[in-house]
Design a protein around this motif. Structure first.
Motif, PDB file in Angstrom:
ATOM      1  N   SER A   1       0.834  -1.208   0.000  1.00  0.00           N
ATOM      2  CA  SER A   1       0.000   0.000   0.000  1.00  0.00           C
ATOM      3  C   SER A   1       0.865   1.253   0.000  1.00  0.00           C
TER       4      SER A   1
ATOM      5  N   GLU B   1      -0.014   5.466   0.661  1.00  0.00           N
ATOM      6  CA  GLU B   1      -1.049   6.437   1.009  1.00  0.00           C
ATOM      7  C   GLU B   1      -0.414   7.801   1.231  1.00  0.00           C
TER       8      GLU B   1
ATOM      9  N   ASP C   1      -1.592  13.687  -5.600  1.00  0.00           N
ATOM     10  CA  ASP C   1      -2.079  12.395  -6.068  1.00  0.00           C
ATOM     11  C   ASP C   1      -0.923  11.410  -6.010  1.00  0.00           C
ATOM     12  N   CYS C   2      -1.126  10.289  -5.333  1.00  0.00           N
ATOM     13  CA  CYS C   2      -0.136   9.218  -5.262  1.00  0.00           C
ATOM     14  C   CYS C   2      -0.787   7.938  -5.755  1.00  0.00           C
ATOM     15  N   GLN C   3      -0.055   7.174  -6.551  1.00  0.00           N
ATOM     16  CA  GLN C   3      -0.599   5.923  -7.070  1.00  0.00           C
ATOM     17  C   GLN C   3       0.438   4.825  -7.011  1.00  0.00           C
ATOM     18  N   LEU C   4      -0.009   3.659  -6.569  1.00  0.00           N
ATOM     19  CA  LEU C   4       0.797   2.445  -6.629  1.00  0.00           C
ATOM     20  C   LEU C   4       0.347   1.724  -7.896  1.00  0.00           C
ATOM     21  N   LEU C   5       1.198   1.731  -8.920  1.00  0.00           N
ATOM     22  CA  LEU C   5       0.819   1.201 -10.223  1.00  0.00           C
ATOM     23  C   LEU C   5       1.054  -0.305 -10.338  1.00  0.00           C
TER      24      LEU C   5
ATOM     25  N   ILE D   1       5.619   3.383  -8.634  1.00  0.00           N
ATOM     26  CA  ILE D   1       4.752   4.411  -8.064  1.00  0.00           C
ATOM     27  C   ILE D   1       4.845   5.686  -8.898  1.00  0.00           C
ATOM     28  N   SER D   2       3.788   6.460  -8.834  1.00  0.00           N
ATOM     29  CA  SER D   2       3.750   7.786  -9.444  1.00  0.00           C
ATOM     30  C   SER D   2       3.106   8.739  -8.449  1.00  0.00           C
ATOM     31  N   ALA D   3       3.545   9.966  -8.479  1.00  0.00           N
ATOM     32  CA  ALA D   3       2.983  10.979  -7.585  1.00  0.00           C
ATOM     33  C   ALA D   3       3.068  12.334  -8.262  1.00  0.00           C
TER      34      ALA D   3
ATOM     35  N   ASN E   1       6.495   6.975 -12.705  1.00  0.00           N
ATOM     36  CA  ASN E   1       6.870   5.570 -12.836  1.00  0.00           C
ATOM     37  C   ASN E   1       8.207   5.221 -12.179  1.00  0.00           C
TER      38      ASN E   1
END
Length: 178
Positions: free
Chosen positions: A29, A31, A44-48, A55-57, A135
């Motif tokens: 995870s 967050e 904005d944070c994303q676990l791709l 990850i991207s943020a 990425n």
């Protein structure tokens, strides 16, 4: 003679850094929470991808930051879900941005982070600009060999003076390929 040659074939790659780690970093995870919206306009944070994580943020500031601090906590999670604290680190964020290229493990990680982002190299961090990490891939070969198989949690707190601005948490594990 053969024993000496075998010894060199096995140990030489370890000494010169050619040996690859036999484990993967898995992030379960990611967050990102903004606590003080007066400083941050967008986040904005994303676990791709979880295994060999990507990850991207992205974020944008409402105010120019002349100074900020980073407080990092790294815990191992035991089988009974209790925590074992490994590190508590408080850093000057501006000095940290300028020191991303130090020749140590963290420096290697953040040198690559800098290559996939448009993060500034020093302070002040101007308002209104969209900063992105695109990425970022966690590569286990950048971590020390022989890391213990374990679950872990890392929490980053970004502070303006002593006011909490953002709270970022990663939860993951080291998984050996058997």
């Amino acid at each position: 003679m053969f024993a000496r040659f075998s010894f060199l074939v096995v140990l030489l790659p370890l000494q010169i850094g050619l040996a690859k780690n036999n484990y993967d970093i898995v992030i379960r995870s990611l967050e990102c929470k903004i606590i003080a919206w007066k400083y941050v306009n967008e986040v904005d944070c994303q676990l791709l991808r979880k295994r060999t994580p990507v990850i991207s943020a992205r974020f944008s500031l409402n105010q120019t930051l002349d100074h900020f601090d980073i407080y990092a906590v790294f815990d191992l999670l035991k089988k009974d879900n209790t925590r074992m604290n490994i590190a508590d680190i408080k850093m000057d964020g501006c000095k940290y941005l300028g020191a991303m290229y130090q020749n140590n493990i963290i420096g290697k990680l953040f040198k690559r982070l800098k290559s996939v982002s448009n993060l500034p190299s020093n302070c002040p961090v101007p308002k209104g600009k969209l900063y992105e990490i695109r990425n970022y891939t966690f590569n286990s070969d950048e971590f020390p060999p022989g890391a213990p198989q374990a679950k872990w949690q890392m929490r980053l707190k970004l502070l303006k003076r002593s006011e909490l601005v953002a709270d970022i948490s990663f939860e993951g594990s080291v998984v050996y390929n058997t």
